[in-house]
Design a protein around this motif. Structure first.
Motif, PDB file in Angstrom:
ATOM      1  N   LEU A 357       0.831  -1.208   0.000  1.00 20.66           N
ATOM      2  CA  LEU A 357       0.000   0.000   0.000  1.00 20.66           C
ATOM      3  C   LEU A 357       0.864   1.257   0.000  1.00 20.66           C
ATOM      4  CD1 LEU A 357      -2.588  -1.066   2.742  1.00 20.66           C
ATOM      5  CD2 LEU A 357      -2.733  -1.440   0.271  1.00 20.66           C
ATOM      6  N   ARG A 358       0.421   2.237  -0.782  1.00 16.59           N
ATOM      7  CA  ARG A 358       1.114   3.532  -0.845  1.00 16.59           C
ATOM      8  C   ARG A 358       0.037   4.622  -0.865  1.00 16.59           C
ATOM      9  NH1 ARG A 358       6.029   5.897  -3.320  1.00 16.59           N
ATOM     10  NH2 ARG A 358       6.860   3.780  -3.459  1.00 16.59           N
ATOM     11  N   PHE A 359      -0.022   5.443   0.187  1.00 20.15           N
ATOM     12  CA  PHE A 359      -1.028   6.520   0.257  1.00 20.15           C
ATOM     13  C   PHE A 359      -0.628   7.491   1.366  1.00 20.15           C
ATOM     14  CE2 PHE A 359      -2.391   3.342   3.284  1.00 20.15           C
ATOM     15  CZ  PHE A 359      -2.805   4.075   4.386  1.00 20.15           C
ATOM     16  N   GLN A 360      -1.320   8.634   1.412  1.00 23.60           N
ATOM     17  CA  GLN A 360      -1.119   9.571   2.519  1.00 23.60           C
ATOM     18  C   GLN A 360      -2.468  10.150   2.950  1.00 23.60           C
ATOM     19  OE1 GLN A 360       1.585  12.603   1.086  1.00 23.60           O
ATOM     20  NE2 GLN A 360      -0.083  13.952   0.449  1.00 23.60           N
ATOM     21  N   LEU A 361      -2.521  10.606   4.184  1.00 24.18           N
ATOM     22  CA  LEU A 361      -3.725  11.220   4.748  1.00 24.18           C
ATOM     23  C   LEU A 361      -3.406  12.655   5.098  1.00 24.18           C
ATOM     24  CD1 LEU A 361      -4.751   8.430   7.313  1.00 24.18           C
ATOM     25  CD2 LEU A 361      -5.475   8.649   4.929  1.00 24.18           C
ATOM     26  N   THR A 362      -4.254  13.580   4.658  1.00 29.75           N
ATOM     27  CA  THR A 362      -4.059  14.986   4.996  1.00 29.75           C
ATOM     28  C   THR A 362      -5.229  15.487   5.833  1.00 29.75           C
ATOM     29  OG1 THR A 362      -5.125  15.697   2.937  1.00 29.75           O
ATOM     30  CG2 THR A 362      -2.734  15.432   2.920  1.00 29.75           C
ATOM     31  N   SER A 363      -4.988  16.505   6.611  1.00 31.29           N
ATOM     32  CA  SER A 363      -5.999  17.059   7.506  1.00 31.29           C
ATOM     33  C   SER A 363      -7.203  17.562   6.720  1.00 31.29           C
ATOM     34  CB  SER A 363      -5.399  18.206   8.318  1.00 31.29           C
ATOM     35  OG  SER A 363      -6.346  18.725   9.218  1.00 31.29           O
ATOM     36  N   GLY A 364      -8.371  17.183   7.177  1.00 30.26           N
ATOM     37  CA  GLY A 364      -9.618  17.613   6.541  1.00 30.26           C
ATOM     38  C   GLY A 364     -10.183  16.621   5.542  1.00 30.26           C
ATOM     39  N   ARG A 366     -11.863  13.119   4.008  1.00 34.90           N
ATOM     40  CA  ARG A 366     -12.875  12.140   4.422  1.00 34.90           C
ATOM     41  C   ARG A 366     -12.706  10.904   3.560  1.00 34.90           C
ATOM     42  NH1 ARG A 366     -17.891  14.596   7.084  1.00 34.90           N
ATOM     43  NH2 ARG A 366     -16.852  16.268   8.223  1.00 34.90           N
ATOM     44  N   ILE A 367     -12.314   9.807   4.199  1.00 38.24           N
ATOM     45  CA  ILE A 367     -11.916   8.617   3.457  1.00 38.24           C
ATOM     46  C   ILE A 367     -12.774   7.424   3.871  1.00 38.24           C
ATOM     47  CG2 ILE A 367     -10.010   6.997   3.062  1.00 38.24           C
ATOM     48  CD1 ILE A 367      -8.177   9.446   3.793  1.00 38.24           C
ATOM     49  N   ALA A 368     -13.281   6.703   2.883  1.00 38.32           N
ATOM     50  CA  ALA A 368     -13.988   5.440   3.130  1.00 38.32           C
ATOM     51  C   ALA A 368     -12.982   4.309   2.976  1.00 38.32           C
ATOM     52  CB  ALA A 368     -15.138   5.273   2.142  1.00 38.32           C
ATOM     53  N   LEU A 369     -12.886   3.461   3.987  1.00 38.21           N
ATOM     54  CA  LEU A 369     -11.990   2.304   3.949  1.00 38.21           C
ATOM     55  C   LEU A 369     -12.846   1.064   3.717  1.00 38.21           C
ATOM     56  CD1 LEU A 369      -9.207   1.048   4.277  1.00 38.21           C
ATOM     57  CD2 LEU A 369      -9.543   1.069   6.758  1.00 38.21           C
ATOM     58  N   LYS A 370     -12.656   0.409   2.555  1.00 42.75           N
ATOM     59  CA  LYS A 370     -13.505  -0.710   2.175  1.00 42.75           C
ATOM     60  C   LYS A 370     -12.695  -1.982   1.959  1.00 42.75           C
ATOM     61  CE  LYS A 370     -17.109   2.084  -0.069  1.00 42.75           C
ATOM     62  NZ  LYS A 370     -17.909   2.266  -1.302  1.00 42.75           N
ATOM     63  N   GLY A 371     -13.401  -3.090   1.964  1.00 39.81           N
ATOM     64  CA  GLY A 371     -12.785  -4.393   1.733  1.00 39.81           C
ATOM     65  C   GLY A 371     -13.665  -5.471   2.326  1.00 39.81           C
ATOM     66  N   LEU A 372     -13.563  -6.686   1.799  1.00 46.02           N
ATOM     67  CA  LEU A 372     -14.350  -7.794   2.318  1.00 46.02           C
ATOM     68  C   LEU A 372     -13.906  -8.126   3.739  1.00 46.02           C
ATOM     69  CD1 LEU A 372     -14.411 -10.135  -0.823  1.00 46.02           C
ATOM     70  CD2 LEU A 372     -16.173  -8.521  -0.067  1.00 46.02           C
ATOM     71  N   ILE A 520     -22.094  11.830   4.489  1.00 43.43           N
ATOM     72  CA  ILE A 520     -20.991  12.485   5.197  1.00 43.43           C
ATOM     73  C   ILE A 520     -19.891  12.925   4.220  1.00 43.43           C
ATOM     74  CG2 ILE A 520     -21.438  11.268   7.364  1.00 43.43           C
ATOM     75  CD1 ILE A 520     -19.042   9.458   6.698  1.00 43.43           C
ATOM     76  N   ASN A 521     -20.183  12.785   2.915  1.00 46.90           N
ATOM     77  CA  ASN A 521     -19.323  13.351   1.862  1.00 46.90           C
ATOM     78  C   ASN A 521     -17.898  12.812   1.872  1.00 46.90           C
ATOM     79  OD1 ASN A 521     -21.407  15.267   0.979  1.00 46.90           O
ATOM     80  ND2 ASN A 521     -21.031  16.261   2.943  1.00 46.90           N
ATOM     81  N   THR A 522     -17.762  11.478   1.906  1.00 48.30           N
ATOM     82  CA  THR A 522     -16.423  10.898   1.789  1.00 48.30           C
ATOM     83  C   THR A 522     -15.854  11.231   0.406  1.00 48.30           C
ATOM     84  OG1 THR A 522     -17.471   8.790   1.180  1.00 48.30           O
ATOM     85  CG2 THR A 522     -16.741   9.030   3.444  1.00 48.30           C
ATOM     86  N   GLY A 523     -14.608  11.727   0.396  1.00 46.36           N
ATOM     87  CA  GLY A 523     -14.022  12.206  -0.851  1.00 46.36           C
ATOM     88  C   GLY A 523     -13.296  11.148  -1.652  1.00 46.36           C
ATOM     89  N   ARG A 524     -12.700  10.161  -0.969  1.00 49.17           N
ATOM     90  CA  ARG A 524     -12.017   9.102  -1.704  1.00 49.17           C
ATOM     91  C   ARG A 524     -12.118   7.786  -0.935  1.00 49.17           C
ATOM     92  NH1 ARG A 524      -6.023   8.399  -0.484  1.00 49.17           N
ATOM     93  NH2 ARG A 524      -5.507   9.857   1.204  1.00 49.17           N
ATOM     94  N   THR A 525     -11.788   6.714  -1.619  1.00 50.00           N
ATOM     95  CA  THR A 525     -11.928   5.368  -1.061  1.00 50.00           C
ATOM     96  C   THR A 525     -10.606   4.621  -1.142  1.00 50.00           C
ATOM     97  OG1 THR A 525     -14.260   5.263  -1.724  1.00 50.00           O
ATOM     98  CG2 THR A 525     -13.158   3.168  -1.269  1.00 50.00           C
ATOM     99  N   ILE A 526     -10.258   3.958  -0.052  1.00 48.66           N
ATOM    100  CA  ILE A 526      -9.137   3.013  -0.045  1.00 48.66           C
ATOM    101  C   ILE A 526      -9.749   1.619   0.037  1.00 48.66           C
ATOM    102  CG2 ILE A 526      -7.118   2.168   1.206  1.00 48.66           C
ATOM    103  CD1 ILE A 526      -6.684   5.016   2.232  1.00 48.66           C
TER     104      ILE A 526
END
Length: 529
Positions: A357-364, A366-372, A520-526
């Motif tokens: 995995l390669r990613f970063q989290l910035t302040s503000g 909204r991320i949805a974390l998905k997976g089985l 809740i307006n999640t902006g991106r998904t991991i």
């Protein structure tokens, strides 16, 4: 057809849960049963299923309902076949195939020669391939237990199906299978759920409240539209009564002042005219009695308007009464809080994720974390929060304050009272009265302050958790919500949504509830695979 007439139910401590419930559900109806936590939705479903009996009234059904409960702990001492009530048939089938063709075995099987094949086909539909019918229920996850009971619908093929929060614990694939079943089923369905997508697949909404059952002839979106109209009308009524109350008090004051002036003027005239002392006393008593009667009339009118206003305000949704107070001043939008470079977790050559995995989290964000189920969502959260270290790759964590909120609200200490729990988060040494103001803001009145946290519902724990967060000196930089809507009713989900939408920090949400993620307006998904 399923008919309830004058149904009442009392708890074992004699507290009345609901009274005089009347409803008729016709064949092939698909009904959503909704209401706030504590109104008795699950109990009403159990009454329909025959699991519990009413304290008063009668229930008539023209077929035996198939009931999928919300909780499955009572089945932990059974295996899958026993929980599905097919163990006797399967045993009879095996004995007959082994040559033990007795009348008892034939009677038990009842010509159901495909029972074993149907069981495995049904389990396969619910993604339970390879599950053995002899496997103990206690070895299964919450989602697997739900799927076992959902598989029982195809096995038993009932005319009436009762489902209590069936989408709880289901992953995306499981929810889709549930939605497909709801749409295609010809059975009569009664569903208790807070899953808005599921509710929109049903034809009618029955709302259970302290006033009884209200029927809305459409899906959940139709219900929301009607409630919006009702809410607007209620707001207008409240505004009208508030205006009438102000007017009544103004008239009372003006009338009292006018009467006082008239009495003073009359007294002066009587003194000039030389009225005797006895007559003066008589006139004064008469004036006092007149003032008292006048005041009584106004007091009665003001009291009646105040009572009407109080009753109207009780009908306001809790979301309209809540006041949030997150202090976001220390948050710096865009600041990098966490970054991962080619990380994975596992031992030796056995890694959890198929690709690093390669990613970063910035302040503000909204991320949805998905997976089985089993894809490692909880593991990744622990790595982000610094509770675990990755087996490979590198991570960067900025100094930050984070809060992890699971579906059971484990940050709430069940050994404490509501007031003690609030005080535990009082790191900024707020005054006692300020703590109580915050509790009231989150609908915990004086009567609730000494209540044990263990007795709180899911929705109440959620409100107390939000209250505790606002008592802290600053909003956390990161809030992680792990299946936050599982144990909440619709109104509690709305409250949580409103609170989260006021929060300006970083939000990571593990949820299969697509409607909640949208609101809740999640902006991106991991997505983990």
């Amino acid at each position: 057809m399923l008919t309830l007439q004058h149904i009442a139910y009392l708890h074992s401590n004699k507290d009345l849960l609901f009274d005089n419930i009347n409803l008729t559900i016709n064949r092939h109806d698909k009904v959503a049963l909704i209401g706030n936590n504590g109104t008795g939705k699950s109990t009403l479903l159990k009454l329909m299923a025959g699991v519990v009996q009413p304290s008063h009234g009668s229930i008539k059904v023209d077929a035996t309902p198939y009931y999928v409960p919300q909780l499955f702990g009572q089945f932990n001492n059974l295996n899958v076949a026993q929980a599905l009530r097919v163990d006797d048939k399967l045993r009879a089938l095996r004995e007959i195939l082994d040559g033990n063709v007795t009348e008892d075995n034939l009677a038990l099987l009842n010509d159901d020669w495909t029972i074993e094949e149907r069981c495995y086909e049904a389990l396969s539909y619910w993604q339970l391939n390879g599950l053995d019918l002899t496997q103990p229920m206690q070895t299964l996850s919450g989602g697997q237990k739900t799927k076992v009971f959902l598989a029982g619908i195809a096995i038993h093929q009932p005319d009436i199906v009762l489902l209590d929060e069936p989408s709880n614990h289901l992953d995306v694939a499981g929810r889709q299978a549930l939605y497909d079943f709801i749409e295609s089923s010809a059975a009569t369905l009664v569903v208790v759920s807070h899953d808005r997508k599921l509710l929109n697949l049903l034809d009618q909404v029955y709302e259970l409240s302290r006033r009884g059952i209200a029927v809305y002839g459409g899906n959940y979106d139709f219900y929301v539209a009607q409630k919006t109209i009702e809410s607007h009308a209620l707001s207008q009524d409240i505004h009208s009564r508030e205006k009438a109350l102000r007017k009544a008090r103004e008239i009372e004051r003006e009338t009292a002042e006018r009467k006082q002036k008239l009495d003073a003027r009359g007294k002066k005239k009587q003194e000039k005219a030389g009225v005797s002392r006895i007559m003066m006393n008589t006139l004064r008593n008469s004036a006092e009695n007149s003032t008292s009667r006048l005041k009584s009339v106004h007091t009665e009118k003001i009291g009646a308007i105040s009572e009407e206003l109080s009753e109207l305000r009780k009908e306001l949704p809790d979301t309209d009464k809540l006041r949030f107070g997150f202090d976001n001043s220390a948050l710096h939008r865009g600041k990098i809080l966490f970054s991962a470079t080619d990380i994975n977790f596992g031992y030796a050559d056995q890694f959890l994720w198929s690709e690093a995995l390669r990613f970063q989290l910035t302040s503000g964000e909204r991320i949805a974390l998905k997976g089985l189920n089993g894809s490692g969502k909880t593991t990744l959260i622990k790595i982000i929060l610094g509770e675990l270290e990755s087996s490979q790759g590198t991570v960067y964590r900025a100094d930050n304050k984070s809060v992890y909120i699971d579906q059971d609200y484990s940050l709430i200490d069940n050994a404490l009272t509501v007031h003690q729990q609030a005080q535990r988060f009082n790191v900024s040494a707020l005054q006692e009265h300020e703590i109580k103001i915050r509790l009231n803001r989150f609908l915990f009145t004086k009567d609730d302050w000494d209540k044990s946290c263990v007795a709180l519902s899911g929705g109440e724990k959620m409100r107390l958790m939000l209250c505790c967060l606002t008592i802290g000196q600053q909003s956390p930089d990161i809030i992680v919500l792990d299946e936050p809507t599982n144990n909440l009713d619709i109104q509690s989900v709305d409250i949580l949504t409103a609170a989260i939408n006021e929060y300006q920090g970083t939000l990571i949400v593990v949820a299969h509830d697509e409607s909640f993620l949208e609101e809740i307006n999640t902006g991106r998904t991991i997505t983990l695979v």
